[in-house]
Scaffold this active site. Structure first.
Site, mmCIF file in Angstrom:
data_model
loop_
_atom_site.group_PDB
_atom_site.id
_atom_site.type_symbol
_atom_site.label_atom_id
_atom_site.label_comp_id
_atom_site.label_asym_id
_atom_site.label_seq_id
_atom_site.Cartn_x
_atom_site.Cartn_y
_atom_site.Cartn_z
ATOM 1 N N THR A 121 51.441 60.800 1.165
ATOM 2 C CA THR A 121 51.510 62.100 1.457
ATOM 3 C C THR A 121 50.313 62.804 2.114
ATOM 4 O O THR A 121 49.174 62.237 2.186
ATOM 5 C CB THR A 121 51.855 62.943 0.426
ATOM 6 O OG1 THR A 121 50.599 62.792 -0.410
ATOM 7 C CG2 THR A 121 52.926 62.582 -0.432
ATOM 8 N N HIS A 161 54.478 60.219 -11.611
ATOM 9 C CA HIS A 161 54.287 60.666 -10.152
ATOM 10 C C HIS A 161 53.210 59.847 -9.370
ATOM 11 O O HIS A 161 53.272 59.733 -8.222
ATOM 12 C CB HIS A 161 53.609 62.227 -9.925
ATOM 13 C CG HIS A 161 53.937 62.503 -8.684
ATOM 14 N ND1 HIS A 161 54.092 62.021 -7.387
ATOM 15 C CD2 HIS A 161 54.148 63.966 -8.240
ATOM 16 C CE1 HIS A 161 54.213 62.792 -6.263
ATOM 17 N NE2 HIS A 161 54.362 63.844 -6.805
#
Length: 783
Positions: free
Chosen positions: A601, A472
């Protein structure tokens, strides 16, 4: 060893008569072709940098400007207002004729004018892309200002942009005012605490805002002026790379194959097509032929910076912090099968191997009877366990010799491939447990048969199913999903299989076999492998997963009710959680900030005062019209929060960066400490379909993906990923932990189903839940 000779271009032997030199023409040919391919890539890279560097203009526009200036000069007019003459006076070459000097001066002036025009166009485009009011306008009703703005964006966007063409024109992420962020934070926690607790939090926030917040904000604004993005580098380092717990389950995520079809039941053939498709995508990526991502349905570009590290990337463990290492190019992949690691070259004679040739090579690995070396079989468990233990083992046992060479081979590979002996996916009996086992296998496998540090691992099962596990830190799920969509589409609709299920094409019989990697694992390292495996196994066994398809209705029916599909599902999740636990919790929904340069994000705090008021009203038996009004208010609030997060006005990334600054300054903030200590008991994310045009869902509706998922964020919470497929289906991936007696993935899944039905029935009273007949009196009463 025999396999090592394939990498040697020459051999020599010292004899009494001198040195006997033997050249390998095949190896020298491969070296030459590899060099040619490398230089071609460099030339393409330079060309693309020039094209992207002058965007939104084009290199050919320079010639147009030069010709235009020269033409005006020959009409005895001076468009430069004397600048050309000034340039001519200062030319260092005096041997030229006067006319030649005039032409050179005109070319220099034209180039300067061209660069100025490019800078102006970029500046205009950057200002245009900083306008976000269009996002807050009512759907279907565009203001005159926005219409003019769209036209200007089209004009300044140029033609045929490359993947990275917009990077220099994207605006920087703005730093919100501390006052605004604190106000939004207090609004978000109001439904989660009682009056006394809220009053205490309010005092902490006011104290922070009036004192320390101003000082921290000054430093943050200074960073925003200096850096492209004031969040992304700290987010990558402190949220991902400095985490010392296992990245398996806690950080990595997965993506699934087609749900209802398997293009071929032959494992090697499926690997042949999809591995070839991965390298086709990489070639398009290197040439920047992939279209820049845009906000769906608009001309607004998104940042593509994360695409740079898709391939040839590995997370390197460290004792204090990990790092992400990216290499320019790799012509091979690393393959794991039955405890053995192989190096499989995907290029031969300067070309990508055909799918049939890759299938042939994969089958060689599957048929190879050589057992793993001592300690090799479960070596991958080091990447699944604690990061400090892996960093120490890497430094002590893999820093030199054969172990370092083999580890380098894995880490520098384009990506990692795992060949499993199990069968996964939706089985013939359609048992719901099939997808649950499939999800757990992709998320953690056996804890040693994936290389969790690689940017992504592709898993191929015995029955032809496949899937992907991604690390990630280097990028977020939409980037990996974009690659995965391309690969699935190319596999089924571009490459295809023959009647026997094998890849199409012929095989070059001269292909050298895959090279088995060698290891010398000492007993001390084997003990560390066992300890890491025990940690990882305990974590994997604790994960409870439930994957199901909701087929009763989808976004088509929801849109007819004039509601955002995402807001609808988020309200259903709030209702399901309240029914499950009898309370509300801090809820995380991932949003993107890729409207800005190097954006990643932001958090949407889905549990709001409006959503909690709606849930309490519905569960309290309030009249349907009251519940509908509250539902509309809650869904509109959620959409507002989502838009604010996308446009840089979120809450959590700003507070996170203020907290990092406070740590650098060595000051303590009770307010920031409390903000970052509250767990996200409901962590959610929508997986969007980005390239629907690649799939012909009209003629082939069964070619739809299952989506993907992730592990639970909190020990006593849920992780929920969902994906809208076509118009009438929603897939859910739910995770939690067995060790928490209050969570159960299957129970929560049933509550989500019920909540979806109840919400649609609230908005559309004539809707009938499947297998549940409703009388006319009930419908009339609801109306």
């Amino acid at each position: 060893m025999a396999e090592a000779h394939q990498a040697v271009a020459f051999q020599f032997t010292v004899t009494p008569d001198g040195i006997d030199l033997r050249l390998s023409h095949q190896a020298l040919s491969e070296i030459y072709l590899s060099g040619v391919r490398s230089w071609k890539k460099r030339i393409i890279r330079v060309k693309n940098r020039v094209i992207s560097g002058v965007y939104p203009a084009s290199p050919s526009s320079w010639l147009f400007v030069v010709i235009a200036i020269l033409a005006t000069m020959y009409t005895r007019s001076d468009p430069s207002m004397g600048l050309i003459a000034k340039i001519q006076e200062h030319l260092p070459v005096s041997q030229m004729s006067t006319q030649c000097q005039a032409v050179v001066s005109a070319v220099v002036f034209s180039t300067m004018l061209w660069l100025l025009l490019i800078f102006t166009m970029r500046l205009c485009l950057k200002q245009l892309l900083s306008y976000h009011r269009w996002m807050f306008e009512q759907h279907g009703k565009m203001s005159t200002t926005t219409k003019i703005w769209v036209a200007l964006v089209r004009i300044f966007s140029g033609r045929k942009p490359l993947l990275y063409s917009y990077q220099g024109s994207l605006p920087n992420l703005p730093v919100p005012a501390v006052k605004d962020t604190v106000k939004r934070y207090l609004e978000s926690v109001r439904p989660l605490v009682d009056d006394a607790e809220y009053e205490r939090t309010n005092k902490l926030a006011a104290e922070f805002e009036s004192s320390l917040g101003k000082r921290l904000q000054w430093y943050l604004k200074l960073k925003a002026l200096w850096a492209s993005n004031y969040v992304s580098d700290w987010w990558e380092e402190y949220v991902y790379l400095r985490g010392r717990s296992p990245i398996m389950v806690n950080s990595n995520y997965y993506g699934m194959d087609f749900q209802y079809v398997t293009p071929t039941p032959i494992q090697a053939a499926r690997a042949g097509n999809t591995i070839h498709a991965f390298f086709l995508y990489r070639r398009k990526l290197n040439k920047e032929e992939i279209k820049p991502s845009r906000v769906p349905g608009t001309v607004i570009p998104l940042c593509s910076a994360q695409c740079e590290r898709i391939y040839n990337t590995t997370r390197i463990p460290g004792e204090e912090t990990d790092s992400v290492q990216h290499w320019e190019d790799s012509d091979y992949i690393a393959v794991y099968h039955r405890g053995r690691y192989f190096r499989l070259r995907v290029y031969q004679a300067g070309r990508i191997l055909s799918p049939r040739e890759i299938e042939f090579q994969i089958q060689r690995i599957l048929d190879d009877p050589v057992p793993p070396a001592k300690g090799e079989a479960k070596l991958g468990a080091l990447t699944a366990g604690e990061r400090i233990a892996w960093a120490k083992a890497r430094r002590e046992y893999f820093s030199s010799g054969v172990n370092k060479r083999s580890l380098d081979c894995i880490e520098r590979a384009a990506f990692f491939v795992a060949l499993d002996d199990d069968e996964r996916g939706m089985m013939a009996d359609n048992s719901p447990e099939g997808l649950d086992r499939y999800a757990k296998s992709l998320l953690h496998g056996n804890c040693y048969d994936r290389w969790f540090d690689k940017s992504f691992t592709v898993v191929y099962y015995k029955n032809g199913k496949s899937g992907i596990n991604a690390e990630h830190s280097w990028a977020d799920a939409p980037v990996v999903a974009h690659v995965w969509e391309y690969v699935l589409a190319a596999d089924s609709f571009q490459l295809g299989y023959n009647e026997e299920g094998h890849c199409k094409g012929e095989v070059d019989s001269s292909l050298p076999p895959p090279q088995k990697l060698s290891w010398e694992i000492p007993s001390e390292c084997q003990e560390q492998i066992s300890r890491s495996l025990a940690v990882a196994q305990a974590l994997a066994d604790d994960v409870d997963f439930h994957v199901f398809s909701f087929r009763e209705f989808g976004k088509g029916k929801i849109k007819k009710c004039r509601v955002s599909p995402d807001a609808f599902v988020q309200m259903a999740l709030q209702l399901a959680y309240f029914r499950d636990r009898g309370t509300f919790c801090l809820t995380y929904e991932a949003s993107m900030t890729r409207l800005f340069r190097e954006g990643r994000t932001e958090t949407v705090r889905s549990c709001s005062s409006e959503s909690s008021a709606f849930v309490r009203a519905l569960e309290g038996g309030e009249p349907a019209d009251v519940c509908r009004r509250l539902f509309r208010a809650a869904s509109e609030k959620h959409q507002q929060l989502y838009r604010m997060a996308m446009t840089g006005a979120g809450i959590d990334r700003h507070l996170f960066c203020l907290y990092v600054v406070s740590k650098y300054l060595g000051v303590d903030s009770p307010f920031l400490k409390e903000v970052l200590s509250v767990p996200w008991r409901l962590s959610t994310s929508q997986t969007p379909v980005q390239q629907a045009e690649l799939f012909d869902l009209v003629n082939y509706p069964e070619y739809i993906s299952c989506g993907g998922g992730f592990g639970p964020v909190a020990d006593d919470g849920y992780g929920v990923s969902y994906m809208f497929l076509a118009e009438n289906m929603i897939n859910f991936h739910i995770s939690c932990k067995h060790s928490c007696s209050q969570t159960d993935a299957h129970v929560f899944g049933s509550k989500i189903r019920a909540a979806l039905h109840d919400l649609l029935h609230l908005l559309d009273p004539v809707y009938k839940e499947p297998n549940k007949e409703r009388s006319k009196a009930e419908v009339k009463k609801d109306k």
